[in-house]
Design an enzyme around this catalytic site. Structure first.
Site, PDB file in Angstrom:
ATOM      1  N   GLY A  74       0.824  -1.206   0.000  1.00 30.86           N
ATOM      2  CA  GLY A  74       0.000   0.000   0.000  1.00 30.86           C
ATOM      3  C   GLY A  74       0.853   1.250   0.000  1.00 30.86           C
ATOM      4  O   GLY A  74       2.053   1.210  -0.295  1.00 30.86           O
ATOM      5  N   THR A 121       2.776   4.767   1.434  1.00 28.67           N
ATOM      6  CA  THR A 121       3.785   4.982   2.481  1.00 28.67           C
ATOM      7  C   THR A 121       3.162   5.370   3.815  1.00 28.67           C
ATOM      8  O   THR A 121       3.545   4.844   4.865  1.00 28.67           O
ATOM      9  CB  THR A 121       4.782   6.069   2.032  1.00 28.67           C
ATOM     10  OG1 THR A 121       5.434   5.628   0.836  1.00 28.67           O
ATOM     11  CG2 THR A 121       5.834   6.314   3.106  1.00 28.67           C
ATOM     12  N   GLY A 137       1.523   2.485   5.346  1.00 33.82           N
ATOM     13  CA  GLY A 137       2.575   1.557   5.744  1.00 33.82           C
ATOM     14  C   GLY A 137       3.180   1.930   7.087  1.00 33.82           C
ATOM     15  O   GLY A 137       3.492   1.061   7.912  1.00 33.82           O
ATOM     16  N   GLU A 152       5.677  -3.166   1.199  1.00 28.25           N
ATOM     17  CA  GLU A 152       5.897  -2.727  -0.178  1.00 28.25           C
ATOM     18  C   GLU A 152       5.059  -1.482  -0.363  1.00 28.25           C
ATOM     19  O   GLU A 152       3.830  -1.545  -0.402  1.00 28.25           O
ATOM     20  CB  GLU A 152       5.503  -3.847  -1.153  1.00 28.25           C
ATOM     21  CG  GLU A 152       5.896  -3.571  -2.606  1.00 28.25           C
ATOM     22  CD  GLU A 152       4.857  -2.755  -3.334  1.00 28.25           C
ATOM     23  OE1 GLU A 152       5.067  -1.522  -3.459  1.00 28.25           O
ATOM     24  OE2 GLU A 152       3.866  -3.327  -3.779  1.00 28.25           O
ATOM     25  N   CYS A 170       2.344   0.558  -8.665  1.00 27.62           N
ATOM     26  CA  CYS A 170       3.330   1.128  -7.747  1.00 27.62           C
ATOM     27  C   CYS A 170       4.721   1.236  -8.364  1.00 27.62           C
ATOM     28  O   CYS A 170       5.527   2.064  -7.940  1.00 27.62           O
ATOM     29  CB  CYS A 170       3.395   0.301  -6.457  1.00 27.62           C
ATOM     30  SG  CYS A 170       3.857  -1.425  -6.719  1.00 27.62           S
TER      31      CYS A 170
END
Length: 505
Positions: A194, A196, A199, A216, A250
């Site tokens: 997902g 930042t 995350g 990731e 991404c």
């Protein structure tokens, strides 16, 4: 369609932890059977998945949808099946001379119950390969699909429920409340894909229970094009990968860094390539799907305001249709929202530079990206980029394809994440490599007090051997003995021959 029921999380985790302790998931044949079931389920539910992708992400062509969203997932599982015995085998390692005599090795063992949290842009690819490697490593697994693609989430839950052993593998669907609460539980490993900022929240929640994570997280991936590049090749590969899944990828090139002298050629080549791939009316192309929802369509459209650059292609959008026209923006303000955040859509900023050092400095002034791309044949430029930048991965003269190489790990660095998925390296992150030293019963007394001069001399001799391993010392000792044997043999042979000659005389 998606219930946000947090009450099922704790009981599910408790049940899976208890079942994991029975060691049911440990035998390799059991793991292989589950992976084969997973593969079979994906194939049997192929049409249902396509219908779900039509509803959630606006795909119009089944072949293109499966090419983008499906095929690589099947390959990942097949790779895990092929290599499972190799990946899970005991691994012998050397024994240092200070720890000798003994035998050292690593035993791969599962962590326990793994949580996999998928993303909405590639809802299968960010759930199933991770699930496959966690199963292959012997873990129990909970999968939390993204609620932003509810139809795909439903089919993923159906896949896991109907084709895998429910005593060890579960799907928990849910919205924001489930996502927040599930990361606070005491799992043994969390794999998250997902943004930042989310995350960071996952990592913070996991840290409360000291749960390790694989994150990731994406980021703004730069793509450098210099005057040594094949522009036609760069045009085909950059445009096709940038607009894959309508830019919602991404590892898509997020912006271009183009040598100033070739800017016009790049723009013209890329414009023509869009027309060749998607026709004069891109809105009608079967190879361009839609943005996931109106919120994200509006978010992307807002990036076209106050960017300070020049729109040289595209710029149109439709909120209700969840459509953004492929758009090129030349030299936007580096501090604009367009250049601050990951775009995650079909807008491609183009920044010009005069020399490669300027391009490298621009990249290094920003957070480390998940992927970096270079198009060109200039070895000095290539080496400078590889040596002077940091990114999760690099691809030369192409984009994204490093991700589907089964021999390479995939993951980020810095703001783009940590840990890896895929290949042997990703498999190893789903299992603990337990170190074991089996000591010989030979018991040198130099290690025990009191430390006499003789013992000190023995320990000093061992310390002089430094970092050499037990096998290296034994090998050198054998060489010395062999050499000594040769010397003794030659000496004796020569001596005997000389005595015989004297006797004959």
């Amino acid at each position: 369609m998606i219930k946000d029921d947090v009450s099922i999380i704790a009981p599910t985790l408790k049940e899976l932890k208890a079942n994991f302790l029975t060691k049911k998931s440990r035998p390799i044949p059991f793991r292989l059977q589950q992976l084969h079931n997973l593969l079979r389920g994906l194939k049997e539910l192929r049409n249902e998945f396509y219908e779900a992708f039509q509803k959630d992400l606006g795909y119009k062509d089944q072949y293109f949808c499966e090419l983008v969203q499906y095929q690589a997932v099947l390959t990942h599982i097949e790779c895990d099946i092929k290599n499972i015995y190799k990946y899970t085998a005991k691994r012998s390692v050397s024994t240092s001379i200070m720890a000798a005599p003994g035998t050292s090795y690593l035993i791969p063992e599962p962590y326990g119950v793994v949580l996999v949290i998928g993303a909405w842009n590639y809802p299968i690819f960010t759930c199933i390969p991770q699930l496959s490697q966690a199963i292959g490593a012997g873990n129990a697994v909970v999968v939390k699909p993204s609620e932003l693609v509810p139809h795909v989430s439903n089919i993923l839950a159906k896949l896991i429920t109907n084709y895998l052993d429910q005593s060890l593998y579960r799907a928990i669907e849910g919205g924001v409340n489930v996502a927040i609460n599930i990361t606070k539980q005491h799992f043994d490993l969390i794999i998250f894909t997902g943004g930042t900022e989310k995350g960071k929240l996952v990592a913070k929640a996991a840290a409360e229970n000291l749960v390790p994570c694989i994150l990731e997280l994406g980021g703004k991936g730069p793509c450098i094009i210099d005057s040594s590049s094949d522009l036609a090749l760069a045009g085909r590969r950059v445009v096709s990968t940038k607009l894959l899944n309508c830019g919602q990828t991404c590892v898509a090139p997020d912006y271009l860094l183009v040598e100033e002298s070739i800017l016009d050629n790049v723009v013209n080549t890329f414009k023509q390539q869009i027309k060749d791939f998607y026709g004069p009316e891109t809105k009608n192309s079967e190879c361009l799907n839609r943005i996931v929802n109106e919120f994200h369509t509006n978010r992307i459209a807002e990036l076209l305001n106050n960017h300070g650059g020049k729109v040289v292609h595209g710029g149109q959008f439709g909120l209700k249709e969840k459509w953004i026209e492929p758009t090129f923006v030349v030299n936007p303000d580096p501090n604009s929202e367009l250049m601050k955040n990951e775009i995650f859509g079909p807008i491609l900023p183009i920044i010009t530079y005069k020399n490669i050092e300027d391009a490298i400095n621009f990249i290094n002034s920003r957070p480390k990206p998940l992927a970096l791309y270079y198009f060109g044949t200039n070895k000095a430029h290539k080496n400078a980029i590889l040596e002077s930048t940091s990114s999760g991965g690099v691809c030369i003269n192409d984009c994204i394809f490093h991700l589907i190489n089964q021999e390479l790990p995939f993951g980020g660095v810095g703001d783009s994440g940590y840990g890896v998925c895929g290949s042997k390296f990703g498999f190893d992150q789903c299992q603990h490599l337990k170190p074991v030293l089996e000591k010989s019963t030979i018991d040198p007394q130099a290690r025990y007090p009191p430390y006499t001069d003789s013992k000190k001399s023995q320990m000093k001799f061992l310390s002089m051997l430094g970092t050499q391993t037990q096998s290296e010392v034994l090998y050198k000792l054998l060489l010395v003995l062999l050499l000594l044997g040769v010397i003794i043999y030659v000496t004796c042979f020569c001596g005997c021959s000389k005595n015989k000659q004297q006797a004959d005389l």
